[in-house]
Write a protein that holds these residues in place. Structure first.
Motif, PDB file in Angstrom:
ATOM      1  N   GLN A  94       7.579  -1.775  50.606  1.00 11.93           N
ATOM      2  CA  GLN A  94       9.568  -0.566  51.217  1.00 11.93           C
ATOM      3  C   GLN A  94       9.602  -0.564  49.452  1.00 11.93           C
ATOM      4  OE1 GLN A  94      12.576  -2.839  54.150  1.00 11.93           O
ATOM      5  NE2 GLN A  94      13.537  -1.894  52.486  1.00 11.93           N
ATOM      6  N   TYR A 110       9.428   3.193  54.615  1.00  7.75           N
ATOM      7  CA  TYR A 110       8.398   1.969  55.067  1.00  7.75           C
ATOM      8  C   TYR A 110       7.023   2.139  55.180  1.00  7.75           C
ATOM      9  CZ  TYR A 110       7.070  -2.426  57.040  1.00  7.75           C
ATOM     10  OH  TYR A 110       6.107  -3.925  57.292  1.00  7.75           O
ATOM     11  N   VAL A 117       1.811  -3.315  53.493  1.00 14.41           N
ATOM     12  CA  VAL A 117       2.941  -3.095  53.027  1.00 14.41           C
ATOM     13  C   VAL A 117       4.673  -2.952  52.568  1.00 14.41           C
ATOM     14  CG1 VAL A 117       3.198  -2.991  56.187  1.00 14.41           C
ATOM     15  CG2 VAL A 117       3.946  -5.004  54.408  1.00 14.41           C
ATOM     16  N   SER A 162       4.185   6.491  56.106  1.00 13.32           N
ATOM     17  CA  SER A 162       5.471   5.805  55.639  1.00 13.32           C
ATOM     18  C   SER A 162       6.445   6.360  57.095  1.00 13.32           C
ATOM     19  CB  SER A 162       5.907   6.269  54.102  1.00 13.32           C
ATOM     20  OG  SER A 162       4.903   5.768  53.534  1.00 13.32           O
ATOM     21  N   LYS A 216      13.576   4.422  57.357  1.00 10.90           N
ATOM     22  CA  LYS A 216      14.275   3.442  57.331  1.00 10.90           C
ATOM     23  C   LYS A 216      15.654   3.809  57.390  1.00 10.90           C
ATOM     24  CE  LYS A 216      11.266  -0.047  58.750  1.00 10.90           C
ATOM     25  NZ  LYS A 216      11.649  -0.230  60.388  1.00 10.90           N
ATOM     26  N   ASP A 274       3.374   1.591  55.530  1.00 10.63           N
ATOM     27  CA  ASP A 274       2.004   0.106  56.719  1.00 10.63           C
ATOM     28  C   ASP A 274       0.494   1.242  56.077  1.00 10.63           C
ATOM     29  OD1 ASP A 274       0.345  -0.860  57.815  1.00 10.63           O
ATOM     30  OD2 ASP A 274       1.427  -0.775  59.744  1.00 10.63           O
ATOM     31  N   ASP A 320      11.317   0.723  43.653  1.00 13.35           N
ATOM     32  CA  ASP A 320      10.730  -0.378  44.162  1.00 13.35           C
ATOM     33  C   ASP A 320      10.672  -1.570  43.716  1.00 13.35           C
ATOM     34  OD1 ASP A 320       8.576  -0.150  43.085  1.00 13.35           O
ATOM     35  OD2 ASP A 320       7.237   1.117  44.536  1.00 13.35           O
ATOM     36  N   TYR A 364      20.697  -1.505  53.729  1.00 10.98           N
ATOM     37  CA  TYR A 364      19.721  -1.087  52.602  1.00 10.98           C
ATOM     38  C   TYR A 364      20.645  -1.100  51.517  1.00 10.98           C
ATOM     39  CZ  TYR A 364      16.500  -0.655  56.660  1.00 10.98           C
ATOM     40  OH  TYR A 364      16.401  -1.143  58.090  1.00 10.98           O
TER      41      TYR A 364
END
Lengths: 67, 458
Positions: free
Chosen positions: B114, B92, B112, B174, B177, B94, B133, B64
């Motif tokens: 991130q 992340y 989706v 969310s 991650k 959805d 982002d 990451y």
């Protein structure tokens, strides 16, 4: 942007404008005053070329219809 | 008053963290930090212990990497306040987003996304969240609504300020991650939050909910999110002398300068071309030739209106090579006054004109024909009467040889009444070139101007 780049860009734009000015003043898309076709037809047919040329080239015919 | 220098005693100077796993170091800024995740190896340590006891091993930070120049420990100045970057959470989402189709029907579509959530701590010990982002940056501030909306309220929520019902723009879940940096509570990959958001103007208002293992709400928070440009963010970090931010800002400023220069250069060219079109396009106000020819019905020896008759001649017109002349012939014909109806479908009065150029020797070199008319036409389909007319004809000719020329003017007898034909010849230029060039460069200038602003705000 450096002054050289600016000068180049400005000269391109000025050249384009000069080119446009040249085409506009020289009549880039205007018909020439000497028309070889008309000259030839007039030579061949004398005054009678006029009626042939006139009836084949005149515009706006429908607007004077209905007579 | 020394209010700006005031610091509560409990907040100490940065504390050095050394990772027991990899030896990586980080300065901890928040005195209340309880957990720290090493940005080099992903090891979570207990910040309340002197030796930073290892708690867990999270996923490797190399999976990451940060999206831009911002990294843990960086400093920035926003609105005159100095901030330190103390943590980053990679989320992340959805979720369902309200979308309009081609017919304007709105429906929720699954999406989706991130994003990185940077946590910034100010010298005044206040927090600010910066979302990063693929579209850019957003500031997120905690918000205290007058009319809070709780989750699961369907597709509409209360406007935080007015309490009116508003449409939910997006809702979903969310999941964490990745996490790095310091925190006051334990952040673990897999942690979930549920959210519901509505948009008002440029601000996205969000309600966030955390639940315990039994699905019971444990915390509800409210946020307001607003876009901030990359340049503004780079400016903030540059103010604290972040070298990467300075480099990015320098690049952005160079791009802006280029766009601004091109915009001005093209707008200037467009303006110049349009000025030329207006100044020169009208043609020379003084005509080279200006003559009237009248055609009286009684003069006509011909009964037929279709025969061309020579009305006159403009002799010895001096024309220079490489000039453009505009030849104009105008006439006003008698308007017909009749009742146009279904019985009498069309009334028209017209005269055809024929202009013949001869050279000095009297040889025909070119000709032009045109039509001058006015008419009324009955349209039986919709019962309207349509008027149309053409009171003049214009021709442009370019001269290649300097000399004296003659123009012979012919016309057919108008259907009704007499007519006077007014012939003028002027030196001119083809102003359409300036117009086309001016409009095209103007459009490019507008596009560049728009790109300048969108680049600045992106």
């Amino acid at each position: 942007m450096s002054w050289t780049a600016k000068a180049i860009v400005l000269s391109i734009l000025v050249s384009l404008l000069v080119g446009i000015d040249y085409m506009a003043t020289r009549g880039a898309t205007a018909d020439a005053l000497e028309d070889p076709y008309v000259k030839e037809e007039a030579k061949k047919h004398g005054h009678s070329y006029r009626s042939v040329y006139f009836y084949s080239h005149r515009g706006g015919g429908s607007a004077v219809g209905g007579k | 008053m020394a209010a700006t220098n005031w610091k509560p005693a409990s907040f100490s100077e940065p504390r050095a963290f050394t990772c027991q796993q990899c030896g990586g170091g980080l300065n901890l800024r928040n005195a209340r930090t309880r957990y720290v995740v090493c940005p080099y190896c992903g090891t979570q340590a207990d910040a309340t212990t002197d030796d930073f006891k290892i708690l867990h091993q999270f996923s490797s930070p190399s999976s990451y990497p940060p999206r831009s120049f911002i990294k843990l420990g960086d400093e920035a100045i926003f609105d005159g306040v100095r901030y330190s970057v103390i943590a980053r959470t990679v989320w992340y989402s959805d979720y369902m987003e309200l979308e309009s189709d081609e017919d304007g029907n709105k429906d929720y579509e699954s999406n989706v996304w991130q994003y990185d959530e940077w946590l910034l701590l100010s010298d005044h010990r206040t927090f600010r969240f910066l979302i990063e982002d693929q579209e850019g940056f957003h500031w997120v501030q905690e918000y205290y609504p007058r009319y809070p909306s709780l989750m699961r309220s369907g597709r509409s929520v209360h406007d935080f300020v007015t309490g009116q019902s508003v449409e939910v723009q997006e809702y979903g879940k969310s999941v964490v991650k990745f996490f790095e940096g310091e925190s006051t509570y334990e952040v673990t990959p897999g942690d979930e939050i549920f959210f519901e958001a509505y948009r008002k103007g440029s601000v996205l208002y969000t309600t966030e909910l955390r639940q315990d293992g039994h699905g019971q709400p444990t915390e509800i928070e409210f946020f307001a999110e607003e876009k901030v440009s990359k340049i503004d963010i780079a400016t903030g970090f540059s103010a604290a002398n972040d070298p990467e931010a300075l480099e990015m800002l320098g690049k952005a400023n160079r791009t802006l300068e280029r766009l601004s220069f091109w915009t001005k250069a093209l707008a200037g060219t467009a303006a110049l071309a349009i000025i030329l079109a207006l100044v020169r396009g009208g043609g020379n106000p003084t005509p080279i030739a200006d003559q009237r020819f009248s055609f009286q019905r009684s003069d006509s020896i011909m009964a037929a209106t279709e025969e061309l008759r020579l009305l006159g001649k403009i002799a010895n017109i001096p024309l220079e090579a490489n000039t453009v002349v505009d030849i104009n012939i105008a006439a006003s014909l008698q308007e017909l006054d009749g009742n146009v109806n279904g019985m009498n479908r069309e009334l028209s009065n017209g005269s055809s004109v024929f202009l013949e150029w001869q050279n000095e020797k009297g040889e025909v070199i070119s000709a032009n024909t045109g039509e001058i008319y006015n008419s009324k036409e009955y349209d039986s389909e919709d019962g309207t009467v349509e008027f149309s007319s053409n009171s003049s004809e214009s021709f442009e000719r370019k001269v290649s040889t300097t000399g004296k020329y003659h123009l012979l003017v012919y016309a057919t007898l108008p259907d009704v009444g007499d007519a006077t034909y007014h012939v003028t010849i002027r030196k001119t230029v083809l102003s359409r070139f300036y117009w086309i060039f001016g409009v095209l460069t103007g459009i490019v200038a507008i596009i560049l101007w728009a790109s300048y602003y969108s680049y600045k705000k992106r």
